[in-house]
Design a protein around this motif. Structure first.
Motif, PDB file in Angstrom:
ATOM      1  N   LEU A   1       0.839  -1.198   0.000  1.00  0.00           N
ATOM      2  CA  LEU A   1       0.000   0.000   0.000  1.00  0.00           C
ATOM      3  C   LEU A   1       0.876   1.251   0.000  1.00  0.00           C
ATOM      4  CD1 LEU A   1      -2.960   1.042   0.189  1.00  0.00           C
ATOM      5  CD2 LEU A   1      -2.647   1.115   2.662  1.00  0.00           C
ATOM      6  N   GLU A   2       1.967   1.173   0.716  1.00  0.00           N
ATOM      7  CA  GLU A   2       2.898   2.313   0.747  1.00  0.00           C
ATOM      8  C   GLU A   2       3.516   2.531  -0.631  1.00  0.00           C
ATOM      9  OE1 GLU A   2       4.557   5.495   2.709  1.00  0.00           O
ATOM     10  OE2 GLU A   2       3.161   4.027   3.542  1.00  0.00           O
ATOM     11  N   VAL A   3       3.863   1.433  -1.297  1.00  0.00           N
ATOM     12  CA  VAL A   3       4.476   1.538  -2.636  1.00  0.00           C
ATOM     13  C   VAL A   3       3.474   2.103  -3.638  1.00  0.00           C
ATOM     14  CG1 VAL A   3       5.459   0.237  -4.555  1.00  0.00           C
ATOM     15  CG2 VAL A   3       6.102  -0.338  -2.201  1.00  0.00           C
ATOM     16  N   ALA A   4       2.265   1.514  -3.676  1.00  0.00           N
ATOM     17  CA  ALA A   4       1.246   1.988  -4.626  1.00  0.00           C
ATOM     18  C   ALA A   4       0.822   3.412  -4.294  1.00  0.00           C
ATOM     19  CB  ALA A   4       0.037   1.047  -4.592  1.00  0.00           C
ATOM     20  N   GLY A   5       0.735   3.718  -3.007  1.00  0.00           N
ATOM     21  CA  GLY A   5       0.294   5.055  -2.610  1.00  0.00           C
ATOM     22  C   GLY A   5       1.308   6.135  -2.892  1.00  0.00           C
ATOM     23  N   SER A   6       2.558   5.759  -3.115  1.00  0.00           N
ATOM     24  CA  SER A   6       3.597   6.762  -3.398  1.00  0.00           C
ATOM     25  C   SER A   6       3.612   7.191  -4.858  1.00  0.00           C
ATOM     26  CB  SER A   6       4.973   6.207  -3.015  1.00  0.00           C
ATOM     27  OG  SER A   6       5.320   5.103  -3.850  1.00  0.00           O
ATOM     28  N   VAL A   7       2.792   6.530  -5.690  1.00  0.00           N
ATOM     29  CA  VAL A   7       2.717   6.919  -7.113  1.00  0.00           C
ATOM     30  C   VAL A   7       2.117   8.314  -7.215  1.00  0.00           C
ATOM     31  CG1 VAL A   7       1.588   6.404  -9.311  1.00  0.00           C
ATOM     32  CG2 VAL A   7       2.525   4.544  -7.910  1.00  0.00           C
ATOM     33  N   LEU A   8       2.706   9.146  -8.053  1.00  0.00           N
ATOM     34  CA  LEU A   8       2.234  10.525  -8.211  1.00  0.00           C
ATOM     35  C   LEU A   8       1.004  10.581  -9.111  1.00  0.00           C
ATOM     36  CD1 LEU A   8       5.642  12.391  -8.675  1.00  0.00           C
ATOM     37  CD2 LEU A   8       4.208  12.320  -6.616  1.00  0.00           C
ATOM     38  N   ASP A   9       0.108  11.497  -8.829  1.00  0.00           N
ATOM     39  CA  ASP A   9      -1.060  11.708  -9.676  1.00  0.00           C
ATOM     40  C   ASP A   9      -0.585  12.238 -11.031  1.00  0.00           C
ATOM     41  OD1 ASP A   9      -4.162  12.175  -9.832  1.00  0.00           O
ATOM     42  OD2 ASP A   9      -3.220  13.990 -10.609  1.00  0.00           O
ATOM     43  N   PRO A  10      -1.080  11.689 -12.147  1.00  0.00           N
ATOM     44  CA  PRO A  10      -0.591  12.120 -13.455  1.00  0.00           C
ATOM     45  C   PRO A  10      -0.980  13.547 -13.826  1.00  0.00           C
ATOM     46  CG  PRO A  10      -2.409  10.563 -13.693  1.00  0.00           C
ATOM     47  CD  PRO A  10      -2.039  10.578 -12.247  1.00  0.00           C
TER      48      PRO A  10
ATOM     49  N   ASP B   1       0.619   3.226 -13.831  1.00  0.00           N
ATOM     50  CA  ASP B   1       1.713   3.640 -12.942  1.00  0.00           C
ATOM     51  C   ASP B   1       1.762   2.777 -11.681  1.00  0.00           C
ATOM     52  OD1 ASP B   1       2.421   5.599 -14.727  1.00  0.00           O
ATOM     53  OD2 ASP B   1       1.443   7.245 -13.644  1.00  0.00           O
ATOM     54  N   ILE B   2       0.584   2.393 -11.162  1.00  0.00           N
ATOM     55  CA  ILE B   2       0.556   1.494  -9.994  1.00  0.00           C
ATOM     56  C   ILE B   2       1.135   0.137 -10.360  1.00  0.00           C
ATOM     57  CG2 ILE B   2      -1.005   0.194  -8.486  1.00  0.00           C
ATOM     58  CD1 ILE B   2      -2.827   2.647  -8.438  1.00  0.00           C
ATOM     59  N   GLU B   3       0.734  -0.373 -11.523  1.00  0.00           N
ATOM     60  CA  GLU B   3       1.259  -1.670 -11.961  1.00  0.00           C
ATOM     61  C   GLU B   3       2.777  -1.623 -12.102  1.00  0.00           C
ATOM     62  OE1 GLU B   3      -0.705  -2.890 -15.515  1.00  0.00           O
ATOM     63  OE2 GLU B   3      -2.704  -2.777 -14.635  1.00  0.00           O
ATOM     64  N   ARG B   4       3.284  -0.556 -12.712  1.00  0.00           N
ATOM     65  CA  ARG B   4       4.737  -0.437 -12.886  1.00  0.00           C
ATOM     66  C   ARG B   4       5.456  -0.380 -11.530  1.00  0.00           C
ATOM     67  NH1 ARG B   4       3.794   2.468 -17.930  1.00  0.00           N
ATOM     68  NH2 ARG B   4       3.163   4.325 -16.783  1.00  0.00           N
ATOM     69  N   ALA B   5       4.879   0.374 -10.593  1.00  0.00           N
ATOM     70  CA  ALA B   5       5.533   0.510  -9.279  1.00  0.00           C
ATOM     71  C   ALA B   5       5.577  -0.824  -8.539  1.00  0.00           C
ATOM     72  CB  ALA B   5       4.789   1.561  -8.454  1.00  0.00           C
TER      73      ALA B   5
ATOM     74  N   HIS C   1       5.279  -3.885  -9.940  1.00  0.00           N
ATOM     75  CA  HIS C   1       6.169  -4.806 -10.671  1.00  0.00           C
ATOM     76  C   HIS C   1       7.631  -4.537 -10.287  1.00  0.00           C
ATOM     77  CE1 HIS C   1       3.084  -6.694 -12.909  1.00  0.00           C
ATOM     78  NE2 HIS C   1       2.847  -5.707 -13.768  1.00  0.00           N
ATOM     79  N   ALA C   2       7.980  -3.253 -10.219  1.00  0.00           N
ATOM     80  CA  ALA C   2       9.361  -2.895  -9.865  1.00  0.00           C
ATOM     81  C   ALA C   2       9.695  -3.310  -8.434  1.00  0.00           C
ATOM     82  CB  ALA C   2       9.558  -1.387 -10.030  1.00  0.00           C
ATOM     83  N   HIS C   3       8.655  -3.470  -7.608  1.00  0.00           N
ATOM     84  CA  HIS C   3       8.860  -3.888  -6.218  1.00  0.00           C
ATOM     85  C   HIS C   3       8.900  -5.411  -6.100  1.00  0.00           C
ATOM     86  CE1 HIS C   3       9.008  -2.715  -2.018  1.00  0.00           C
ATOM     87  NE2 HIS C   3       8.147  -3.661  -1.707  1.00  0.00           N
ATOM     88  N   GLY C   4       8.727  -6.102  -7.227  1.00  0.00           N
ATOM     89  CA  GLY C   4       8.843  -7.560  -7.205  1.00  0.00           C
ATOM     90  C   GLY C   4       7.547  -8.321  -7.281  1.00  0.00           C
ATOM     91  N   VAL C   5       6.418  -7.631  -7.447  1.00  0.00           N
ATOM     92  CA  VAL C   5       5.127  -8.314  -7.547  1.00  0.00           C
ATOM     93  C   VAL C   5       4.900  -8.687  -9.012  1.00  0.00           C
ATOM     94  CG1 VAL C   5       2.660  -8.167  -7.143  1.00  0.00           C
ATOM     95  CG2 VAL C   5       4.245  -6.988  -5.604  1.00  0.00           C
ATOM     96  N   ARG C   6       4.639  -9.947  -9.285  1.00  0.00           N
ATOM     97  CA  ARG C   6       4.515 -10.392 -10.677  1.00  0.00           C
ATOM     98  C   ARG C   6       3.140 -10.104 -11.258  1.00  0.00           C
ATOM     99  NH1 ARG C   6       2.424 -14.893 -12.663  1.00  0.00           N
ATOM    100  NH2 ARG C   6       2.201 -15.739 -10.552  1.00  0.00           N
ATOM    101  N   ASP C   7       2.080 -10.395 -10.509  1.00  0.00           N
ATOM    102  CA  ASP C   7       0.712 -10.286 -11.021  1.00  0.00           C
ATOM    103  C   ASP C   7      -0.016  -9.160 -10.283  1.00  0.00           C
ATOM    104  OD1 ASP C   7      -1.742 -10.626 -12.124  1.00  0.00           O
ATOM    105  OD2 ASP C   7      -2.120 -12.628 -11.297  1.00  0.00           O
ATOM    106  N   VAL C   8      -0.347  -8.091 -11.000  1.00  0.00           N
ATOM    107  CA  VAL C   8      -1.018  -6.929 -10.389  1.00  0.00           C
ATOM    108  C   VAL C   8      -2.327  -6.662 -11.134  1.00  0.00           C
ATOM    109  CG1 VAL C   8      -0.880  -4.473  -9.843  1.00  0.00           C
ATOM    110  CG2 VAL C   8       1.189  -5.897  -9.745  1.00  0.00           C
ATOM    111  N   THR C   9      -3.414  -6.580 -10.390  1.00  0.00           N
ATOM    112  CA  THR C   9      -4.719  -6.226 -10.955  1.00  0.00           C
ATOM    113  C   THR C   9      -5.212  -4.958 -10.271  1.00  0.00           C
ATOM    114  OG1 THR C   9      -5.269  -8.546 -11.342  1.00  0.00           O
ATOM    115  CG2 THR C   9      -7.095  -6.968 -11.336  1.00  0.00           C
ATOM    116  N   VAL C  10      -5.547  -3.945 -11.071  1.00  0.00           N
ATOM    117  CA  VAL C  10      -6.086  -2.703 -10.518  1.00  0.00           C
ATOM    118  C   VAL C  10      -7.579  -2.672 -10.833  1.00  0.00           C
ATOM    119  CG1 VAL C  10      -6.002  -0.192 -10.512  1.00  0.00           C
ATOM    120  CG2 VAL C  10      -3.897  -1.508 -10.826  1.00  0.00           C
TER     121      VAL C  10
END
Length: 214
Positions: free
Chosen positions: A12-21, A65-69, A71-80
C-alpha cells in the motif's frame, strides 16, 4: 476496520507513493483515490482505485503507474480494480496533499464540516455578456447577473437556484495560493482539467487554479 498484513501495508505504501498524473506534486494516497491493496495469492495483488469522478481520463494512467511501481517492487501479477462506492470526494484529500497543492500554486478544495450541506450552484453556460438592453452603464458596458462589468467573467456569488442560498454562505472564501488574499474572482468554471476552476486574485492580479469541492 480492515487489518492489513505487513506485506499489504508495505505494498500500500508503494502503490500510494505513485504521483497523480495530472497533479504531479501529490501522491495517489494523498489524493485519497487509493482505497486498498489485497494480497490474493502468492505473488498476486489486487489494488482498489476510486476515480475522482466517473469517466476521469487519468484512471488508466494511474492504473498503469501502480502496476509499474508494484512490478518494480517484485510483484509479478497486479490487478487494478476500479471501485465506485463509496464515491470519492475532495474531503478525501489529506492535509499534506492540500499543503502541496497550495505550494504548487493551486488553491486546494475548502474543508467542509461533516454536517454541512453540499452546495449546488447553477449559472450561465456561456461566458458571453448579455444582449444589449436599456440597462447599460454610461460606458456602454453590459451588466447583469453572473457577469463582472467590463470583463464578461463570472462572479463568485452565484446563487443556488434550488434553495436560494448563496454558496459563499456555506464555504469560506477561496484564497489566492500566491499572496493569501481572499479577494478573488472566478474567470472560468473549468481550467486545465475538469476538476479545477480558473480564478484570479484581485490583490496580486495573478491567475490560479482552484480544485473545486466535490
Amino acid at each position: 476496520m480492515v487489518t492489513l498484513t505487513p506485506l499489504e501495508a508495505e505494498l500500500l505504501e508503494v502503490a500510494g507513493s505513485v504521483l497523480d498524473p495530472e497533479l504531479p506534486v501529490i501522491t495517489l494516497r494523498e489524493l485519497g483515490v487509493l482505497r486498498a491493496v489485497h494480497v490474493r495469492a502468492a505473488d498476486a495483488v489486487e489494488v482498489e482505485l476510486t476515480p475522482t469522478y466517473t469517466g476521469c481520463p487519468a484512471v488508466e494512467a494511474m492504473s498503469l503507474d501502480i502496476e509499474r511501481a508494484l512490478h518494480a517492487h517484485g510483484v509479478r501479477d497486479v490487478t487494478v480494480r476500479t471501485v465506485l462506492s463509496p464515491a470519492w470526494s475532495t474531503d478525501d484529500i489529506s492535509a499534506e496533499g492540500r499543503r502541496k497543492l497550495r505550494e504548487f500554486g493551486i488553491a486546494p478544495p475548502r474543508v467542509r464540516k461533516a454536517s454541512e450541506p453540499v452546495g449546488v450552484t447553477l449559472g450561465p453556460t456561456r461566458a458571453l455578456p448579455p444582449k444589449p438592453t436599456a440597462a447599460r452603464t454610461a460606458t456602454g458596458t453590459a451588466t447583469g447577473p453572473g457577469t463582472t462589468a467590463g470583463t464578461g467573467a463570472y462572479t463568485d456569488t452565484d446563487t443556488d437556484q434550488a434553495s436560494g442560498t448563496s454558496a459563499s454562505a456555506v464555504l469560506e472564501p477561496i484564497s489566492c495560493p500566491h499572496c493569501g488574499s481572499a479577494d478573488t474572482e472566478l474567470l472560468s468554471r473549468f481550467s486545465s482539467t475538469a476538476c479545477k476552476a480558473l480564478r484570479r486574485c484581485l490583490a496580486c492580479r495573478e491567475p490560479f487554479d482552484h480544485f473545486k469541492e466535490l
